[in-house]
Design a protein around this motif. Structure first.
Motif, PDB file in Angstrom:
ATOM      1  N   ALA A 119       0.851  -1.189   0.000  1.00  0.00           N
ATOM      2  CA  ALA A 119       0.000   0.000   0.000  1.00  0.00           C
ATOM      3  C   ALA A 119       0.889   1.241   0.000  1.00  0.00           C
ATOM      4  CB  ALA A 119      -0.922   0.013   1.214  1.00  0.00           C
ATOM      5  N   LEU A 120       0.553   2.202  -0.843  1.00  0.00           N
ATOM      6  CA  LEU A 120       1.385   3.395  -0.953  1.00  0.00           C
ATOM      7  C   LEU A 120       1.190   4.319   0.240  1.00  0.00           C
ATOM      8  CD1 LEU A 120       3.357   5.057  -2.649  1.00  0.00           C
ATOM      9  CD2 LEU A 120       1.391   6.073  -3.807  1.00  0.00           C
ATOM     10  N   HIS A 121      -0.073   4.495   0.645  1.00  0.00           N
ATOM     11  CA  HIS A 121      -0.386   5.333   1.802  1.00  0.00           C
ATOM     12  C   HIS A 121      -1.393   4.609   2.677  1.00  0.00           C
ATOM     13  CE1 HIS A 121       1.690   8.948   0.451  1.00  0.00           C
ATOM     14  NE2 HIS A 121       1.116   8.834  -0.736  1.00  0.00           N
ATOM     15  N   TYR A 122      -1.346   4.895   3.966  1.00  0.00           N
ATOM     16  CA  TYR A 122      -2.293   4.352   4.938  1.00  0.00           C
ATOM     17  C   TYR A 122      -2.792   5.557   5.726  1.00  0.00           C
ATOM     18  CZ  TYR A 122      -4.021   1.264   8.716  1.00  0.00           C
ATOM     19  OH  TYR A 122      -4.798   0.598   9.629  1.00  0.00           O
ATOM     20  N   LEU A 123      -3.932   6.093   5.311  1.00  0.00           N
ATOM     21  CA  LEU A 123      -4.431   7.356   5.838  1.00  0.00           C
ATOM     22  C   LEU A 123      -5.494   7.116   6.902  1.00  0.00           C
ATOM     23  CD1 LEU A 123      -4.850   9.320   2.466  1.00  0.00           C
ATOM     24  CD2 LEU A 123      -2.833   9.206   3.958  1.00  0.00           C
ATOM     25  N   THR A 124      -5.480   7.967   7.921  1.00  0.00           N
ATOM     26  CA  THR A 124      -6.463   7.880   8.994  1.00  0.00           C
ATOM     27  C   THR A 124      -7.594   8.868   8.740  1.00  0.00           C
ATOM     28  OG1 THR A 124      -4.731   7.255  10.567  1.00  0.00           O
ATOM     29  CG2 THR A 124      -6.809   8.065  11.481  1.00  0.00           C
ATOM     30  N   LYS A 125      -8.831   8.367   8.784  1.00  0.00           N
ATOM     31  CA  LYS A 125      -9.999   9.223   8.627  1.00  0.00           C
ATOM     32  C   LYS A 125     -10.226  10.044   9.887  1.00  0.00           C
ATOM     33  CE  LYS A 125     -12.674   6.246   5.486  1.00  0.00           C
ATOM     34  NZ  LYS A 125     -13.922   5.483   5.350  1.00  0.00           N
ATOM     35  N   PRO A 126     -10.829  11.222   9.762  1.00  0.00           N
ATOM     36  CA  PRO A 126     -11.233  11.869   8.502  1.00  0.00           C
ATOM     37  C   PRO A 126     -10.016  12.433   7.773  1.00  0.00           C
ATOM     38  CG  PRO A 126     -11.690  13.327  10.331  1.00  0.00           C
ATOM     39  CD  PRO A 126     -11.211  12.040  10.944  1.00  0.00           C
ATOM     40  N   VAL A 127     -10.013  12.239   6.444  1.00  0.00           N
ATOM     41  CA  VAL A 127      -8.928  12.733   5.608  1.00  0.00           C
ATOM     42  C   VAL A 127      -9.385  14.026   4.950  1.00  0.00           C
ATOM     43  CG1 VAL A 127      -7.411  12.225   3.665  1.00  0.00           C
ATOM     44  CG2 VAL A 127      -8.195  10.365   5.151  1.00  0.00           C
ATOM     45  N   ASP A 128      -8.653  15.114   5.202  1.00  0.00           N
ATOM     46  CA  ASP A 128      -9.066  16.373   4.581  1.00  0.00           C
ATOM     47  C   ASP A 128      -8.763  16.336   3.095  1.00  0.00           C
ATOM     48  OD1 ASP A 128      -6.475  17.968   3.917  1.00  0.00           O
ATOM     49  OD2 ASP A 128      -6.136  17.229   5.952  1.00  0.00           O
ATOM     50  N   GLY A 129      -9.482  17.200   2.353  1.00  0.00           N
ATOM     51  CA  GLY A 129      -9.402  17.187   0.904  1.00  0.00           C
ATOM     52  C   GLY A 129      -8.012  17.402   0.362  1.00  0.00           C
ATOM     53  N   ALA A 130      -7.291  18.335   0.944  1.00  0.00           N
ATOM     54  CA  ALA A 130      -5.950  18.650   0.451  1.00  0.00           C
ATOM     55  C   ALA A 130      -5.016  17.448   0.599  1.00  0.00           C
ATOM     56  CB  ALA A 130      -5.383  19.853   1.187  1.00  0.00           C
ATOM     57  N   ARG A 131      -5.131  16.748   1.725  1.00  0.00           N
ATOM     58  CA  ARG A 131      -4.273  15.588   1.954  1.00  0.00           C
ATOM     59  C   ARG A 131      -4.622  14.457   0.985  1.00  0.00           C
ATOM     60  NH1 ARG A 131      -3.703  12.012   7.475  1.00  0.00           N
ATOM     61  NH2 ARG A 131      -1.700  11.045   7.000  1.00  0.00           N
ATOM     62  N   LEU A 132      -5.920  14.273   0.734  1.00  0.00           N
ATOM     63  CA  LEU A 132      -6.345  13.235  -0.207  1.00  0.00           C
ATOM     64  C   LEU A 132      -5.827  13.537  -1.609  1.00  0.00           C
ATOM     65  CD1 LEU A 132      -7.996  10.721  -0.906  1.00  0.00           C
ATOM     66  CD2 LEU A 132      -9.992  12.216  -1.198  1.00  0.00           C
ATOM     67  N   VAL A 133      -5.978  14.774  -2.043  1.00  0.00           N
ATOM     68  CA  VAL A 133      -5.512  15.164  -3.371  1.00  0.00           C
ATOM     69  C   VAL A 133      -4.003  14.990  -3.476  1.00  0.00           C
ATOM     70  CG1 VAL A 133      -5.220  17.117  -4.950  1.00  0.00           C
ATOM     71  CG2 VAL A 133      -7.425  16.712  -3.848  1.00  0.00           C
ATOM     72  N   SER A 134      -3.284  15.380  -2.436  1.00  0.00           N
ATOM     73  CA  SER A 134      -1.829  15.252  -2.438  1.00  0.00           C
ATOM     74  C   SER A 134      -1.414  13.786  -2.558  1.00  0.00           C
ATOM     75  CB  SER A 134      -1.248  15.860  -1.167  1.00  0.00           C
ATOM     76  OG  SER A 134       0.145  15.643  -1.091  1.00  0.00           O
ATOM     77  N   ALA A 135      -2.069  12.900  -1.801  1.00  0.00           N
ATOM     78  CA  ALA A 135      -1.724  11.478  -1.833  1.00  0.00           C
ATOM     79  C   ALA A 135      -2.018  10.868  -3.191  1.00  0.00           C
ATOM     80  CB  ALA A 135      -2.498  10.735  -0.744  1.00  0.00           C
ATOM     81  N   VAL A 136      -3.166  11.221  -3.779  1.00  0.00           N
ATOM     82  CA  VAL A 136      -3.543  10.654  -5.076  1.00  0.00           C
ATOM     83  C   VAL A 136      -2.631  11.209  -6.173  1.00  0.00           C
ATOM     84  CG1 VAL A 136      -5.371  10.562  -6.818  1.00  0.00           C
ATOM     85  CG2 VAL A 136      -5.913  10.189  -4.412  1.00  0.00           C
ATOM     86  N   THR A 137      -2.294  12.494  -6.088  1.00  0.00           N
ATOM     87  CA  THR A 137      -1.399  13.092  -7.084  1.00  0.00           C
ATOM     88  C   THR A 137      -0.045  12.394  -7.065  1.00  0.00           C
ATOM     89  OG1 THR A 137      -2.492  15.248  -6.911  1.00  0.00           O
ATOM     90  CG2 THR A 137      -0.254  15.221  -7.805  1.00  0.00           C
ATOM     91  N   ARG A 138       0.487  12.158  -5.873  1.00  0.00           N
ATOM     92  CA  ARG A 138       1.772  11.460  -5.765  1.00  0.00           C
ATOM     93  C   ARG A 138       1.657  10.038  -6.296  1.00  0.00           C
ATOM     94  NH1 ARG A 138       4.290   8.222  -1.696  1.00  0.00           N
ATOM     95  NH2 ARG A 138       6.562   8.304  -1.875  1.00  0.00           N
ATOM     96  N   ALA A 139       0.561   9.367  -5.967  1.00  0.00           N
ATOM     97  CA  ALA A 139       0.364   8.000  -6.424  1.00  0.00           C
ATOM     98  C   ALA A 139       0.315   7.922  -7.947  1.00  0.00           C
ATOM     99  CB  ALA A 139      -0.922   7.429  -5.830  1.00  0.00           C
ATOM    100  N   GLU A 140      -0.405   8.887  -8.557  1.00  0.00           N
ATOM    101  CA  GLU A 140      -0.524   8.890 -10.013  1.00  0.00           C
ATOM    102  C   GLU A 140       0.826   9.130 -10.678  1.00  0.00           C
ATOM    103  OE1 GLU A 140      -0.409  10.764 -13.713  1.00  0.00           O
ATOM    104  OE2 GLU A 140      -0.581  12.098 -11.985  1.00  0.00           O
ATOM    105  N   ARG A 141       1.640   9.991 -10.088  1.00  0.00           N
ATOM    106  CA  ARG A 141       2.976  10.237 -10.635  1.00  0.00           C
ATOM    107  C   ARG A 141       3.840   8.984 -10.536  1.00  0.00           C
ATOM    108  NH1 ARG A 141       3.740  16.158  -7.767  1.00  0.00           N
ATOM    109  NH2 ARG A 141       2.506  17.361  -9.287  1.00  0.00           N
ATOM    110  N   LEU A 142       3.720   8.278  -9.417  1.00  0.00           N
ATOM    111  CA  LEU A 142       4.477   7.042  -9.259  1.00  0.00           C
ATOM    112  C   LEU A 142       4.000   5.984 -10.246  1.00  0.00           C
ATOM    113  CD1 LEU A 142       4.783   6.828  -5.375  1.00  0.00           C
ATOM    114  CD2 LEU A 142       6.583   7.354  -7.017  1.00  0.00           C
ATOM    115  N   ARG A 143       2.705   6.011 -10.569  1.00  0.00           N
ATOM    116  CA  ARG A 143       2.172   5.093 -11.565  1.00  0.00           C
ATOM    117  C   ARG A 143       2.822   5.351 -12.921  1.00  0.00           C
ATOM    118  NH1 ARG A 143      -0.068   0.177 -12.636  1.00  0.00           N
ATOM    119  NH2 ARG A 143      -1.797   0.261 -14.106  1.00  0.00           N
TER     120      ARG A 143
END
Length: 404
Positions: A119-143
């Motif tokens: 797993a690339l990230h293991y986030l604890t809820k509630p996840v704020d929008g900025a953190r979610l976007v940051s994690a997905v953006t990094r994941a997509e770049r790694l993809r």
């Protein structure tokens, strides 16, 4: 010729990832909580991501079977198929697809399993929008990077010597083996700041095989992995007569080395150093296909060797290997250590791993430390041993410990 091949390879890589940028990365959001799922989808959609929603793991697997996705974002606790079960199923078919897990009830066990299965990230809820976007953006770049790396490796594989030029590879490998030498890197006691031991690192002066990975790749292709292991162990042992008597020696083993009868021979170069030698087996490699692993490990322990699991956090079968090896030492992969002072998730994960290892009586080594900030965090987390450029670069026997 090389320039034209490089240009063509670059064009293929660019073409392969161009569709992602053109259409927008495709994200699969999986959560049985419909309001949270829709909220995550809206946040990501507003940033230009294509978002597909699934209400549970079973629906997600159907969608993954029928289409391509760039990132999966999944809740952990779901009925029928949980997020961890979904992660395991994804890893059975795709080792590169980034998976981000979210949970409102984090636990050490689920965090370790998530990391074990990549797993690339293991986030604890509630996840704020900025953190979610940051994690997905990094994941997509790694993809994108993973796609580019796969294409490059496939292309390089096609360029490697085949039957017709096997002689060239054999010649390069022979020169690498002949010019092989050992660099020693200090491993430091985190509490006393004093030398604990050295890791013996393979080096070669053969220009056509310029780094350890190239040498080992050639050895695997030629069926000569055991030759490399025997050469490394022989060279690594010699200078230890000049080292401080309390200094330990860490020596890397390829999984295949466990099948080498000379490893546990009483006349082997390391036999007289067994009581001060730690044999490192990486989590990145698999022990599948090695007969009687537990018996071989027990034989090495009877000689006085200790066993370390290297690169913990980098592979996909870590806990299985952990159970088979029952190591006295664990080395945390440097990807967990890099910028740990900036990542709460990494700090919590590493802290949990250290706590579990200490409960089991296992020493923990953090490798790849490059900054004072990283070192400070690891000392605070009660990591036992430290290794990295900050504490001493690899060199001829024996580099000094650096602690400033």
């Amino acid at each position: 010729m090389a320039d034209r091949e490089s240009t063509g390879l670059g064009e293929r890589i660019a073409d392969s990832v161009k569709h992602i940028a053109a259409a927008g990365p495709k994200i699969l959001v999986v959560d049985d909580d419909a309001p949270l799922r829709r909220a995550s989808a809206r946040i990501l959609g507003a940033e230009g991501f294509q978002v597909v929603q699934a209400e549970d793991g079973e629906e997600a697997l159907r969608l993954l079977t029928g289409g391509e996705f760039d990132v999966v974002v999944s809740d952990v606790m779901m009925p029928r198929t949980t997020g961890l079960q979904l992660l395991r199923a994804i890893r059975e078919r795709d080792l590169e697809l980034p998976v981000i897990l979210m949970t409102g009830a984090p636990s050490t066990e689920s965090a370790l399993e998530a990391k074990r299965h990549g797993a690339l990230h293991y986030l604890t809820k509630p996840v704020d929008g900025a953190r979610l976007v940051s994690a997905v953006t990094r994941a997509e770049r790694l993809r994108r990077l993973a796609i580019a790396k796969r294409i490059a490796m496939d292309a390089l594989d096609s360029m490697l010597p085949r039957a017709g030029d096997r002689a060239g590879l054999e010649n390069s490998f022979g020169q690498a083996l002949e010019t092989l030498w050992i660099a020693y890197q200090p491993i430091v006691d985190a509490s006393t700041h004093q030398l604990y031991g050295y890791e013996a690192l393979l080096r070669s002066r053969e220009a056509s095989l310029p780094h350890p990975g190239a040498v080992l790749d050639a050895a695997e292709r030629l069926g000569r992995v055991l030759d490399v292991g025997r050469r490394v162990r022989g060279l690594a042992a010699v200078p230890m007569a000049r080292a401080a008597p309390e200094a330990k020696l860490f020596v890397n083993l390829h999984a295949s080395d466990l099948a080498d009868p000379t490893l546990a021979s009483p006349t082997s170069p390391l036999a007289t150093l067994a009581s001060r030698t730690v044999l490192e087996i990486t989590e990145r490699s698999t022990l599948d296909g090695i007969d009687s692993v537990e018996k071989k490990i027990a034989q090495l322990r009877e000689m006085g060797f200790r066993i370390a699991m290297d690169d913990l956090g980098a592979g996909y079968a870590g806990l299985t290997s952990f159970a088979s090896l029952e190591p006295e030492v664990v080395k945390l992969d440097m990807t967990l250590i890099r910028d740990i002072e900036k990542s709460e998730t990494k700090r919590k994960l590493v802290a949990s791993m250290i706590d579990v290892c200490h409960d089991l009586g296992v020493l923990v080594v953090a490798e790849g430390i490059e900054t004072v900030s990283e070192r400070t965090v690891l000392v605070d987390l009660r990591c036992d041993l430290l290794q990295g450029y900050l504490l001493g670069r690899p060199g001829e026997p024996f580099p000094p410990v650096l602690w400033t």
